[in-house]
Design a protein around this motif. Structure first.
Motif, PDB file in Angstrom:
ATOM      1  N   TRP A 100       0.879  -1.174   0.000  1.00  0.00           N
ATOM      2  CA  TRP A 100       0.000   0.000   0.000  1.00  0.00           C
ATOM      3  C   TRP A 100       0.908   1.213   0.000  1.00  0.00           C
ATOM      4  O   TRP A 100       1.815   1.338   0.831  1.00  0.00           O
ATOM      5  N   PHE A 101       0.669   2.146  -0.952  1.00  0.00           N
ATOM      6  CA  PHE A 101       1.624   3.212  -1.237  1.00  0.00           C
ATOM      7  C   PHE A 101       0.909   4.561  -1.311  1.00  0.00           C
ATOM      8  O   PHE A 101       0.899   5.228  -2.345  1.00  0.00           O
ATOM      9  N   CYS A 107       4.385   7.894   0.495  1.00  0.00           N
ATOM     10  CA  CYS A 107       4.990   9.114  -0.047  1.00  0.00           C
ATOM     11  C   CYS A 107       4.658  10.261   0.893  1.00  0.00           C
ATOM     12  O   CYS A 107       3.525  10.381   1.352  1.00  0.00           O
ATOM     13  N   ARG A 108       5.646  11.121   1.141  1.00  0.00           N
ATOM     14  CA  ARG A 108       5.410  12.282   1.996  1.00  0.00           C
ATOM     15  C   ARG A 108       6.200  13.477   1.494  1.00  0.00           C
ATOM     16  O   ARG A 108       7.358  13.339   1.090  1.00  0.00           O
ATOM     17  N   PRO A 109       5.627  14.682   1.530  1.00  0.00           N
ATOM     18  CA  PRO A 109       6.424  15.895   1.334  1.00  0.00           C
ATOM     19  C   PRO A 109       7.305  16.131   2.551  1.00  0.00           C
ATOM     20  O   PRO A 109       6.960  15.736   3.675  1.00  0.00           O
ATOM     21  N   ILE A 110       8.450  16.763   2.314  1.00  0.00           N
ATOM     22  CA  ILE A 110       9.400  16.981   3.401  1.00  0.00           C
ATOM     23  C   ILE A 110      10.126  18.301   3.190  1.00  0.00           C
ATOM     24  O   ILE A 110      10.313  18.742   2.053  1.00  0.00           O
ATOM     25  N   GLU A 111      10.510  18.909   4.292  1.00  0.00           N
ATOM     26  CA  GLU A 111      11.279  20.156   4.222  1.00  0.00           C
ATOM     27  C   GLU A 111      12.298  20.181   5.348  1.00  0.00           C
ATOM     28  O   GLU A 111      11.947  19.990   6.512  1.00  0.00           O
ATOM     29  N   LEU A 112      13.578  20.390   5.012  1.00  0.00           N
ATOM     30  CA  LEU A 112      14.621  20.577   6.000  1.00  0.00           C
ATOM     31  C   LEU A 112      14.770  22.062   6.287  1.00  0.00           C
ATOM     32  O   LEU A 112      14.731  22.885   5.373  1.00  0.00           O
ATOM     33  N   THR A 113      14.947  22.385   7.556  1.00  0.00           N
ATOM     34  CA  THR A 113      15.111  23.784   7.950  1.00  0.00           C
ATOM     35  C   THR A 113      16.472  23.971   8.612  1.00  0.00           C
ATOM     36  O   THR A 113      17.062  23.022   9.145  1.00  0.00           O
ATOM     37  N   ALA A 114      16.963  25.201   8.575  1.00  0.00           N
ATOM     38  CA  ALA A 114      18.244  25.507   9.190  1.00  0.00           C
ATOM     39  C   ALA A 114      18.129  25.608  10.708  1.00  0.00           C
ATOM     40  O   ALA A 114      19.063  25.272  11.444  1.00  0.00           O
TER      41      ALA A 114
END
Length: 324
Positions: free
Chosen positions: A218-219, A256-263
């Motif tokens: 399952w995706f 599947c996931r959106p991702i964001e790296l922050t400083a």
């Protein structure tokens, strides 16, 4: 002959990570694709993922389920390369990374056609293809392709039955509401046995039923969801698999996931993957705990150079701690 790992072997592995390819937008092109795939391979990602789009109408009234504002994220005047063509191109530019599509909208193409293309990519990549599949969402795109929007679920179910026969049987017959043929041959068969893995996308109960009946995983692609909600959906998939007479352990949990790296550290919300590497490690531990075997990540930075930087930081500072 390439033999796929058993589900027991899969479940004992550490969580895997994939990243979405830049097949859309102004940065898309051969050099960028090669750079993205080869760098992902060198950095230790397990897969690269190609999105799917055939046409983009200028006016889209259908609500897009995969952005927070429900608007489609690629403007109609931006390039959008063909998903399968990009994977075929990268099959010859990479050596070991898995090539995946997330997800091929099955009703847009005849199954006898796309099954042949998929096997060709899988063979040319020496067994490195995963087929993410789904039913689609944009009514305007269905209309442009003259495909009945309301029939897309039933068409997809028939296609999943057909490809299982194409990839495993010698004399293939099918009689359905949308597809009919008799005594076909289909060669070559996939290198992976018993077939190319089918990861069923979609988030609702019908998608979960489809994954339980036809899928190897399952995706879903969730924009906002807690790990507990994802775990509950997977439990429903497993229950449906039991009702269908399948071993529920045969269906993996992927996402599947959106991702964001922050400083700098940011307030944490378990519905989003957003924060410093240290914060993301802590958040992703919960995904590993509930049994997610593969996480396909879409880095949400608009500019490609910034995205490259975030992907590298993730590979260096996050992935090693989740594979220990």
């Amino acid at each position: 002959m390439f033999v796929r790992r058993s589900n027991e072997e899969e479940k004992n592995k550490a969580m895997e990570f994939g990243i979405f390819l830049p097949i859309s937008g102004r940065a898309s092109g051969p050099d960028t694709l090669i750079e993205a795939a080869r760098s992902a391979e060198a950095q230790g990602f397990n897969a690269v993922w190609s999105a799917d789009r055939v046409v983009t109408p200028w006016q889209i009234n259908t609500s897009y389920p995969y952005s927070e504002n429900h608007e489609f994220i690629v403007p109609p005047d931006r390039p959008f390369l063909d998903s399968l063509t990009c994977l075929a191109f990268l099959a010859g530019c990479t050596e070991k990374i898995t090539l995946g599509i997330s997800v091929l909208v099955l009703p847009y193409r005849h199954p006898l056609y796309w099954a042949r293309v998929a096997v060709s990519i899988e063979r040319l990549s020496r067994g490195r293809l995963i087929m993410g599949v789904g039913i689609g969402w944009m009514e305007e795109e269905f209309a442009a392709l003259d495909v009945p929007f309301k029939a897309r679920g039933r068409m997809t179910d028939e296609q999943l039955q057909i490809i299982d026969a194409l990839w495993t049987q010698e004399h293939i017959n099918f009689t359905g509401q949308y597809y009919n043929f008799q005594d076909l041959a289909f060669h070559p068969k996939p290198l992976q046995k018993p077939r190319i893995p089918i990861w069923v996308g979609g988030e609702g109960q019908q998608a979960q039923r489809r994954a339980a009946r036809y899928g190897d995983a399952w995706f879903p692609y969730f924009v906002t969801i807690t790990p507990a909600e994802l775990q509950a959906g997977y439990a429903h998939v497993q229950a449906q698999a039991r009702e269908a007479g399948r071993n529920p352990e045969q269906i993996l949990l992927t996402c599947c996931r959106p991702i964001e790296l922050t400083a700098q550290p940011v307030p944490q919300d378990e519905r989003h993957l957003r924060g410093t590497p240290e914060q993301l490690v802590e958040a992703l531990q919960e995904y590993r705990r509930i049994g997610v075997k593969h996480l396909a990540l879409q880095f949400m930075v608009p500019r490609w150079p910034d995205r490259v930087e975030q992907i590298a930081r993730f590979a260096q500072e996050v992935m090693p701690q989740l594979r220990a």
